[in-house]
Design a protein around this motif. Structure first.
Motif, PDB file in Angstrom:
ATOM      1  N   VAL A  31      21.016  -4.484   8.530  1.00  0.00           N
ATOM      2  CA  VAL A  31      20.861  -4.234   7.098  1.00  0.00           C
ATOM      3  C   VAL A  31      21.267  -2.821   6.702  1.00  0.00           C
ATOM      4  N   GLY A  32      20.911  -1.832   7.517  1.00  0.00           N
ATOM      5  CA  GLY A  32      21.058  -0.436   7.154  1.00  0.00           C
ATOM      6  C   GLY A  32      19.677   0.187   7.013  1.00  0.00           C
ATOM      7  N   ALA A  33      19.640   1.477   6.829  1.00  0.00           N
ATOM      8  CA  ALA A  33      18.362   2.193   6.756  1.00  0.00           C
ATOM      9  C   ALA A  33      17.675   1.951   5.419  1.00  0.00           C
ATOM     10  N   ILE A  34      16.367   1.697   5.472  1.00  0.00           N
ATOM     11  CA  ILE A  34      15.543   1.545   4.258  1.00  0.00           C
ATOM     12  C   ILE A  34      14.417   2.563   4.365  1.00  0.00           C
ATOM     13  N   PRO A  35      14.584   3.742   3.777  1.00  0.00           N
ATOM     14  CA  PRO A  35      13.617   4.830   3.979  1.00  0.00           C
ATOM     15  C   PRO A  35      12.312   4.627   3.225  1.00  0.00           C
ATOM     16  N   PHE A  36      11.269   5.288   3.714  1.00  0.00           N
ATOM     17  CA  PHE A  36       9.951   5.407   3.074  1.00  0.00           C
ATOM     18  C   PHE A  36       9.137   4.113   3.054  1.00  0.00           C
ATOM     19  N   LEU A  37       9.727   2.991   3.424  1.00  0.00           N
ATOM     20  CA  LEU A  37       8.997   1.730   3.346  1.00  0.00           C
ATOM     21  C   LEU A  37       7.788   1.736   4.278  1.00  0.00           C
ATOM     22  N   GLY A  38       8.006   2.168   5.531  1.00  0.00           N
ATOM     23  CA  GLY A  38       6.915   2.185   6.492  1.00  0.00           C
ATOM     24  C   GLY A  38       5.882   3.253   6.222  1.00  0.00           C
ATOM     25  N   LEU A  39       6.133   4.125   5.273  1.00  0.00           N
ATOM     26  CA  LEU A  39       5.165   5.146   4.893  1.00  0.00           C
ATOM     27  C   LEU A  39       4.349   4.692   3.689  1.00  0.00           C
ATOM     28  N   ILE A  40       5.035   4.164   2.676  1.00  0.00           N
ATOM     29  CA  ILE A  40       4.376   3.835   1.416  1.00  0.00           C
ATOM     30  C   ILE A  40       3.410   2.669   1.571  1.00  0.00           C
ATOM     31  N   VAL A  41       3.874   1.577   2.171  1.00  0.00           N
ATOM     32  CA  VAL A  41       3.065   0.355   2.223  1.00  0.00           C
ATOM     33  C   VAL A  41       1.755   0.557   2.992  1.00  0.00           C
ATOM     34  N   PRO A  42       1.772   1.134   4.224  1.00  0.00           N
ATOM     35  CA  PRO A  42       0.483   1.340   4.912  1.00  0.00           C
ATOM     36  C   PRO A  42      -0.472   2.243   4.148  1.00  0.00           C
ATOM     37  N   ASN A  43       0.053   3.245   3.458  1.00  0.00           N
ATOM     38  CA  ASN A  43      -0.823   4.129   2.690  1.00  0.00           C
ATOM     39  C   ASN A  43      -1.442   3.418   1.492  1.00  0.00           C
ATOM     40  N   LEU A  44      -0.658   2.585   0.819  1.00  0.00           N
ATOM     41  CA  LEU A  44      -1.212   1.822  -0.300  1.00  0.00           C
ATOM     42  C   LEU A  44      -2.296   0.859   0.181  1.00  0.00           C
ATOM     43  N   VAL A  45      -2.043   0.217   1.318  1.00  0.00           N
ATOM     44  CA  VAL A  45      -3.040  -0.698   1.876  1.00  0.00           C
ATOM     45  C   VAL A  45      -4.299   0.070   2.262  1.00  0.00           C
ATOM     46  N   SER A  46      -4.135   1.258   2.833  1.00  0.00           N
ATOM     47  CA  SER A  46      -5.287   2.075   3.213  1.00  0.00           C
ATOM     48  C   SER A  46      -6.121   2.455   2.005  1.00  0.00           C
ATOM     49  N   LEU A  47      -5.452   2.763   0.892  1.00  0.00           N
ATOM     50  CA  LEU A  47      -6.172   3.106  -0.324  1.00  0.00           C
ATOM     51  C   LEU A  47      -6.919   1.913  -0.897  1.00  0.00           C
ATOM     52  N   LEU A  48      -6.365   0.710  -0.683  1.00  0.00           N
ATOM     53  CA  LEU A  48      -6.948  -0.492  -1.272  1.00  0.00           C
ATOM     54  C   LEU A  48      -8.106  -1.052  -0.456  1.00  0.00           C
ATOM     55  N   ILE A  49      -7.940  -1.116   0.876  1.00  0.00           N
ATOM     56  CA  ILE A  49      -8.939  -1.824   1.693  1.00  0.00           C
ATOM     57  C   ILE A  49      -9.533  -0.975   2.802  1.00  0.00           C
ATOM     58  N   GLY A  50      -9.126   0.279   2.931  1.00  0.00           N
ATOM     59  CA  GLY A  50      -9.663   1.122   3.986  1.00  0.00           C
ATOM     60  C   GLY A  50      -8.813   1.085   5.242  1.00  0.00           C
ATOM     61  N   ASP A  51      -9.373   1.534   6.357  1.00  0.00           N
ATOM     62  CA  ASP A  51      -8.597   1.747   7.571  1.00  0.00           C
ATOM     63  C   ASP A  51      -8.938   0.787   8.703  1.00  0.00           C
ATOM     64  N   ASN A  52      -9.497  -0.366   8.389  1.00  0.00           N
ATOM     65  CA  ASN A  52      -9.730  -1.364   9.418  1.00  0.00           C
ATOM     66  C   ASN A  52      -8.385  -1.937   9.854  1.00  0.00           C
ATOM     67  N   VAL A  53      -7.995  -1.662  11.111  1.00  0.00           N
ATOM     68  CA  VAL A  53      -6.653  -1.981  11.570  1.00  0.00           C
ATOM     69  C   VAL A  53      -6.365  -3.475  11.515  1.00  0.00           C
ATOM     70  N   ARG A  54      -7.265  -4.276  12.028  1.00  0.00           N
ATOM     71  CA  ARG A  54      -7.042  -5.722  12.075  1.00  0.00           C
ATOM     72  C   ARG A  54      -6.899  -6.321  10.687  1.00  0.00           C
ATOM     73  N   ARG A  55      -7.674  -5.819   9.729  1.00  0.00           N
ATOM     74  CA  ARG A  55      -7.580  -6.328   8.369  1.00  0.00           C
ATOM     75  C   ARG A  55      -6.366  -5.779   7.644  1.00  0.00           C
TER      76      ARG A  55
END
Length: 337
Positions: free
Chosen positions: A258-282
């Motif tokens: 596909v090519g490089a898609i920057p910031f995706l792996g940074l933004i999504v985990p942080n948004l999820v962390s803000l929404l549901i906390g840091d429980n890894v499995r969830r």
């Protein structure tokens, strides 16, 4: 391990337990976006056209639209999870493959394979890119262990500088060998050229994402240091090497296809962390769903902004992701004070 800028652990119950129904709702939204993606494009295709049995419409649908939508879903899920794995390993919420030199190293590997072994099939280029991506990620982690870190923001800055050096060297050799245009196809993520027969390698990253989910708890422990990991009975080096392999392979496959898609792996985990906390499995299922939905939305947006022309999804994600990255940096820096 304070030097690695630990991610602050927030109790999950502060945000409320994520209900399965809410996750199903998010999955249903992604499914609707996927259905919309199947019927958005230059070729005018509607559900009614498919029911008429027109062979040309059916061929366009099966050869172009379906593979493209599947590729968007697979890339979004895999890149989001790979960013989460890297954050667990580095214990810093501001790192992901495009901010630690992984994606740039994978691009350098493809360039080397193109120059040294021009007849190499795409699978061979992917393996070379994975080796370079692994070396770049390992170099980043090694640099972190040797720099006295006092601020969370230092970690992504080190990674961005390392990636910039690698990218500059790659661009120099691409210029010398008249391969700048070819290099740009790997540096900017674009799904427009994906058809049946060109996207299938992305199923590899789906399998790797599943492995990452199963081993997520191990990466969390490994990020706390070798001594702590050994005391819990885990092999620190083996766990870290597994994480390196997963992140590198995912990055390499996506960059090749596909090519490089920057910031995706940074933004999504942080948004999820803000929404549901840091429980890894969830968190991982949410990261997969939101990652797929975010890339789908950006891809559809890129197709309709200047219709019938198309803006590469890498550009759309970069614009949105960079703004969110700055917001997260400011938020994190304020919280650190």
């Amino acid at each position: 391990m304070a030097a690695l800028a630990l991610r602050p652990q927030r109790p999950t119950q502060q945000h409320g337990s994520p209900r399965p129904a809410l996750l199903c709702l998010a999955g249903g939204t992604v499914l609707l976006l996927a259905l919309l993606s199947l019927f958005v494009g230059v070729s005018d295709i509607s559900p009614a056209d498919l029911l008429t049995g027109d062979p040309d419409v059916r061929q366009t649908f099966l050869v172009s639209r379906v593979p493209r939508t599947l590729a968007v879903l697979l890339a979004g899920i895999a890149l989001s999870i790979s960013g989460f794995i890297l954050q667990l390993m580095a214990r810093n919420r501001f790192v992901e493959p495009s901010t630690v030199g992984t994606a740039e190293s994978a691009t350098a590997g493809i360039l080397v394979a193109t120059l040294v072994l021009p007849g190499t099939p795409i699978l061979g280029k992917m393996l070379v890119a994975a080796l370079f991506a692994m070396a770049g990620t390992a170099l980043f982690l090694a640099v972190l262990r040797r720099i006295p870190l006092r601020n969370t923001l230092i970690v992504p800055l080190v990674g961005i500088m390392l990636g910039g050096v690698i990218s500059s060297v790659t661009t120099f050799f691409a210029y010398r060998f008249d391969l700048l245009q070819t290099l740009n196809t790997w540096m900017i993520g674009d799904f427009s050229g994906l058809v049946r027969g060109r996207y299938e390698l992305l199923w590899i990253v789906a399998a790797l994402a599943v492995v990452g989910y199963l081993c997520a708890d191990r990466f969390t422990v490994a990020g706390m240091g070798e001594e702590f990991t050994t005391n819990l009975g885990l092999d620190y080096r083996r766990t870290m090497n597994l994480g390196l392999v997963l992140v590198s392979l995912i990055s390499a496959v996506v960059v090749v296809v596909v090519g490089a898609i920057p910031f995706l792996g940074l933004i999504v985990p942080n948004l999820v962390s803000l929404l549901i906390g840091d429980n890894v499995r969830r968190a991982v299922p949410w990261i997969a769903v939101l990652g797929a939905g975010f890339v789908l939305a950006c891809d559809i947006l890129g197709r309709i902004i200047r219709f019938p022309f198309e803006i590469p999804v890498g550009v759309i994600v970069s614009v949105i992701g960079s703004v969110l990255f700055i917001v997260l940096l400011v938020r994190g820096n304020t919280g650190a004070r």
